[in-house]
Design a protein around this motif. Structure first.
Motif, PDB file in Angstrom:
ATOM      1  N   ARG A  65      53.877 -52.420  19.177  1.00  0.00           N
ATOM      2  CA  ARG A  65      53.541 -53.793  19.536  1.00  0.00           C
ATOM      3  C   ARG A  65      52.905 -54.500  18.348  1.00  0.00           C
ATOM      4  NH1 ARG A  65      53.311 -55.477  24.437  1.00  0.00           N
ATOM      5  NH2 ARG A  65      51.470 -56.720  24.052  1.00  0.00           N
ATOM      6  N   ALA A 105      44.080 -56.323  16.117  1.00  0.00           N
ATOM      7  CA  ALA A 105      45.488 -56.703  15.970  1.00  0.00           C
ATOM      8  C   ALA A 105      45.577 -57.804  14.924  1.00  0.00           C
ATOM      9  CB  ALA A 105      46.058 -57.203  17.295  1.00  0.00           C
ATOM     10  N   HIS A 154      47.542 -58.063  22.753  1.00  0.00           N
ATOM     11  CA  HIS A 154      47.676 -57.139  21.618  1.00  0.00           C
ATOM     12  C   HIS A 154      46.401 -56.327  21.373  1.00  0.00           C
ATOM     13  CE1 HIS A 154      51.640 -58.577  20.488  1.00  0.00           C
ATOM     14  NE2 HIS A 154      51.210 -59.763  20.885  1.00  0.00           N
ATOM     15  N   ASP A 177      49.556 -53.197  16.273  1.00  0.00           N
ATOM     16  CA  ASP A 177      48.322 -53.288  17.053  1.00  0.00           C
ATOM     17  C   ASP A 177      47.530 -51.994  16.858  1.00  0.00           C
ATOM     18  OD1 ASP A 177      49.448 -55.587  17.895  1.00  0.00           O
ATOM     19  OD2 ASP A 177      49.844 -54.935  19.951  1.00  0.00           O
TER      20      ASP A 177
END
Lengths: 119, 156
Positions: free
Chosen positions: A65, B119, B68, B125
């Motif tokens: 992510r 992040a 995040h 992240d």
């Protein structure tokens, strides 16, 4: 009549002037597949082993992510770092420090305002 | 005159226990020069069982990016009510963030742990970048981060 012939001649001349160079460029261009074959052939002829140009040893990284501000429609491209923080908060964002007391979550003693400094 | 003294005594009696149960604590995090834009940070505390106890600070004001800060987000659902009054700007690479908070004494030497999720734009992240037990002995000791934070410490 003369006018019509003049227009026809002018348009033919124009088409010839523009179209001929384009046509010869198309004829002279090597298709992409052939370029690839040529490169392979050169490599084989020289006996050189194929070289891996990019070995991304972080395969799967893109599955990690990441925060992407490109998704942000509120700002134009080229916005500077921290520009989001110049907004002083937004409608859906939290109240910035100093504007309200810290939350009553049992962690804070007296409800004194936090002091923050970034060097 | 008597009324004033009585009021003063009452105010002192009410204020002193509060002062005794809390102390100013300075949290300091220095970011690495990771070559990216300002980092979002969530500083929060877990209880002795490892359950989320509450937030201390969030650096970065846009709630759309809070997901995040993944561990913190999982615990809070990104609820901005959790961080009203304890939010500031994101922290640039190489910068040092210092926050002084009035924290409850009960947090120290009682099994509580302070965590930081981080992040940064277009970078990975980093949940639980820092995890440090809150103890009187641990005060002033610098702890290295994993990805974006060079070091973190708290002072009593």
């Amino acid at each position: 009549m003369k006018k019509t012939i003049a227009i026809l001649l002018a348009s033919t001349g124009l088409i010839a002037a523009i179209g001929l160079p384009a046509w010869s460029a198309i004829r002279g261009a090597v298709p992409f597949e052939r370029l690839h074959d040529k490169a392979s052939a050169t490599s084989h002829d020289a006996g050189a082993p194929p070289v891996l140009v990019s070995n991304d040893d972080s395969v799967g990284r893109d599955h990690e992510r990441r925060l992407r501000r490109g998704d942000d429609n509120d700002h134009d491209e080229g916005d500077e770092e921290d520009d989001d923080d110049d907004d002083g908060g937004n409608a859906s964002g939290p109240a910035p420090a100093g504007s309200v007391a810290p939350p009553n979550n049992g962690l804070f003693g007296t409800g004194a305002m936090p002091k923050v400094q970034v060097n | 005159m008597r009324t004033i003294f009585a009021a003063l005594a009452l105010a002192t009696a009410l204020t002193l226990p509060g002062m005794a149960m809390a102390r100013p604590v300075t949290l300091a995090a220095t970011l690495k020069s990771y070559g990216g834009n300002g980092a979002y940070l969530a500083i929060y505390v877990t209880d002795p069982k490892g359950a989320y106890a509450g937030s201390l600070w969030v650096a970065g004001t846009k709630s759309k990016y809070y997901e995040h800060l993944s561990d913190w987000y999982r615990a809070t659902g990104g609820n901005t009510a959790e961080i009203n009054g304890i939010t500031g700007a994101s922290v640039g690479a190489g910068r040092r963030l210092e926050i002084t908070l009035d924290l409850a004494d009960a947090l120290f030497d009682a099994g509580y742990t302070v965590h930081i999720d981080a992040a940064a734009e277009d970078m990975r992240d980093s949940p639980n970048e820092i995890a440090v037990p809150l103890t009187a002995q641990g005060a002033g000791q610098s702890v290295p981060g994993r990805r974006y934070i060079a070091n973190f410490s708290y002072d009593l």
